[in-house]
Design a protein around this motif. Sequence first.
Motif, PDB file in Angstrom:
ATOM      1  N   SER A   1       2.761  -4.152 -10.734  1.00  0.00           N
ATOM      2  CA  SER A   1       3.713  -5.029 -11.061  1.00  0.00           C
ATOM      3  C   SER A   1       4.988  -4.883 -10.577  1.00  0.00           C
ATOM      4  CB  SER A   1       3.393  -4.959 -12.769  1.00  0.00           C
ATOM      5  OG  SER A   1       2.936  -4.008 -13.415  1.00  0.00           O
ATOM      6  N   GLN A   2       5.555  -3.701 -10.414  1.00  0.00           N
ATOM      7  CA  GLN A   2       6.926  -3.363  -9.991  1.00  0.00           C
ATOM      8  C   GLN A   2       6.990  -3.835  -8.688  1.00  0.00           C
ATOM      9  OE1 GLN A   2       6.560   0.984 -10.420  1.00  0.00           O
ATOM     10  NE2 GLN A   2       7.790   1.067 -12.659  1.00  0.00           N
ATOM     11  N   ILE A   3       5.947  -3.549  -7.978  1.00  0.00           N
ATOM     12  CA  ILE A   3       6.018  -3.894  -6.502  1.00  0.00           C
ATOM     13  C   ILE A   3       5.986  -5.664  -6.449  1.00  0.00           C
ATOM     14  CG2 ILE A   3       4.645  -3.875  -4.359  1.00  0.00           C
ATOM     15  CD1 ILE A   3       3.273  -1.225  -5.639  1.00  0.00           C
ATOM     16  N   SER A   4       5.183  -6.206  -7.298  1.00  0.00           N
ATOM     17  CA  SER A   4       4.977  -7.571  -7.201  1.00  0.00           C
ATOM     18  C   SER A   4       6.364  -8.384  -7.279  1.00  0.00           C
ATOM     19  CB  SER A   4       4.070  -8.258  -7.912  1.00  0.00           C
ATOM     20  OG  SER A   4       2.764  -7.525  -7.853  1.00  0.00           O
ATOM     21  N   ALA A   5       6.951  -7.714  -8.574  1.00  0.00           N
ATOM     22  CA  ALA A   5       8.321  -8.225  -9.243  1.00  0.00           C
ATOM     23  C   ALA A   5       9.537  -7.885  -7.874  1.00  0.00           C
ATOM     24  CB  ALA A   5       8.835  -7.360 -10.221  1.00  0.00           C
ATOM     25  N   ARG A   6       9.383  -6.738  -7.163  1.00  0.00           N
ATOM     26  CA  ARG A   6      10.416  -6.433  -6.165  1.00  0.00           C
ATOM     27  C   ARG A   6      10.242  -7.545  -4.940  1.00  0.00           C
ATOM     28  NH1 ARG A   6       9.902  -2.958  -2.179  1.00  0.00           N
ATOM     29  NH2 ARG A   6       8.241  -1.858  -3.046  1.00  0.00           N
TER      30      ARG A   6
ATOM     31  N   THR B   1       0.777  -1.080   0.009  1.00  0.00           N
ATOM     32  CA  THR B   1       0.025  -0.014   0.036  1.00  0.00           C
ATOM     33  C   THR B   1       0.919   1.283   0.024  1.00  0.00           C
ATOM     34  OG1 THR B   1      -1.791  -1.310   1.253  1.00  0.00           O
ATOM     35  CG2 THR B   1      -2.224   1.279   1.199  1.00  0.00           C
ATOM     36  N   HIS B   2       1.841   1.144   0.626  1.00  0.00           N
ATOM     37  CA  HIS B   2       2.734   2.154   0.808  1.00  0.00           C
ATOM     38  C   HIS B   2       3.736   2.527  -0.494  1.00  0.00           C
ATOM     39  CE1 HIS B   2       5.912   5.037   2.488  1.00  0.00           C
ATOM     40  NE2 HIS B   2       6.571   4.499   2.161  1.00  0.00           N
ATOM     41  N   ALA B   3       3.953   1.505  -1.247  1.00  0.00           N
ATOM     42  CA  ALA B   3       4.742   1.691  -2.323  1.00  0.00           C
ATOM     43  C   ALA B   3       3.605   2.220  -3.400  1.00  0.00           C
ATOM     44  CB  ALA B   3       5.190   0.304  -2.960  1.00  0.00           C
ATOM     45  N   LEU B   4       2.388   1.849  -3.482  1.00  0.00           N
ATOM     46  CA  LEU B   4       1.412   2.222  -4.298  1.00  0.00           C
ATOM     47  C   LEU B   4       1.111   3.678  -4.098  1.00  0.00           C
ATOM     48  CD1 LEU B   4      -1.305  -0.634  -4.217  1.00  0.00           C
ATOM     49  CD2 LEU B   4      -0.024  -0.099  -6.362  1.00  0.00           C
ATOM     50  N   ALA B   5       1.229   4.137  -2.901  1.00  0.00           N
ATOM     51  CA  ALA B   5       0.991   5.488  -2.615  1.00  0.00           C
ATOM     52  C   ALA B   5       2.104   6.376  -3.386  1.00  0.00           C
ATOM     53  CB  ALA B   5       0.904   5.640  -1.096  1.00  0.00           C
ATOM     54  N   GLN B   6       3.365   5.695  -3.294  1.00  0.00           N
ATOM     55  CA  GLN B   6       4.481   6.388  -3.690  1.00  0.00           C
ATOM     56  C   GLN B   6       4.463   6.445  -5.372  1.00  0.00           C
ATOM     57  OE1 GLN B   6       7.724   4.600  -1.510  1.00  0.00           O
ATOM     58  NE2 GLN B   6       7.946   6.462  -0.262  1.00  0.00           N
TER      59      GLN B   6
END
Length: 306
Positions: free
Chosen positions: A112-117, A102-107
């Motif tokens: 897809s980037q978050i899932s890959a990370r 949620t934090h990464a999405l807010a940034q």
Amino acid sequence: KRVVVLTGGVGGAKLVLGLSRLIAGDGLTAIVNTGDDFRHLGLHISPDIDTLLYTLSGKANGAQGWGREGESWGFMAALRELGGDDWFQLGDGDLALHVARTHALAQGQTLSQISARFADQWGIATRILPMSDQTVATILATDQGRLEFQRYFVEQRCAPAVRHIMFEGAAHAVPAPGVIEAIQSADAVLLAPSNPFLSIDPLLAVPGMRSAIEQAKAPVIAVSPLVGGTAVKGPTAKLMQELGMAVDNDSIARHYAGLIDGILIDSGDRCEAPDIVVGRCATLMTTLDDKIRVAQAALDLAIALR
Ligand code: FO1
Ligand code: CA
């Protein structure tokens, strides 16, 4: 060998785990349903991506089918004391994943980037791609009214009778980066034994997805979710009845007509669908060996049709 598998949560993740033992590294791409995603307590939750991340990193609670093994529940207990919503269970470790996402999405990062990370952090070589970075929400029209997927599935335990299923936002969604390219360059495209109506249909509702699969050079193989003539777990059989279908592989094959070249069904089951090659193996996936056997049988059927 490049293999693409379209998948939902529990049942699909078992096949993907089997495939991951047969196909090294990023030769395997899982395109994952995000129609189950929702916001809860201010958090963005992606249940099917989570199930895949946990399964492929060895963290899954296999008996439960979702969440993490050895989970602690301090957060839920504290939340309950405050009178918070407790119909949807969030374990402490699981919670960390939702907060980080949620934090990464807010940034401004994409799903897809978050899932890959996250996959990278946990040493997962298989590529995990959400079907889309845009919001698509599976909504059920039921005899109890309109229900969001998790309200239907978790809160109401699939009790309401389903009249039809909608994928809100699908018309405006685009496939996530790499999704169409993966399908086009695949040597085999598999539809996991996830619920065809609740887990695979949202994927097919994303514009461009269906035509990419129809035009794929690779054979397209569905693994039937029916074992011994009925659904292993979850609402598949009940849902098929409510939607006016016979609970059998012919209905599944008809549902995927024009899309699939072959279907892998359980050894003792039947499928009389015209123009579709039928493969058989014992498809119940309990142990890791089961998962690898079913994955191999699906790949064998694809190779036979190439
Ligand atoms: N499924 C449940 O039946 N009850 C739950 O409390 C629950 C919590 C939960 C939390 C995080 C998560 O990633 C998945 C969770 N699931 C839960 C599974 C979820 O409902 C999935 O959408 C279904 O398993 C269908 O794939
Ligand atoms: Ca084709």
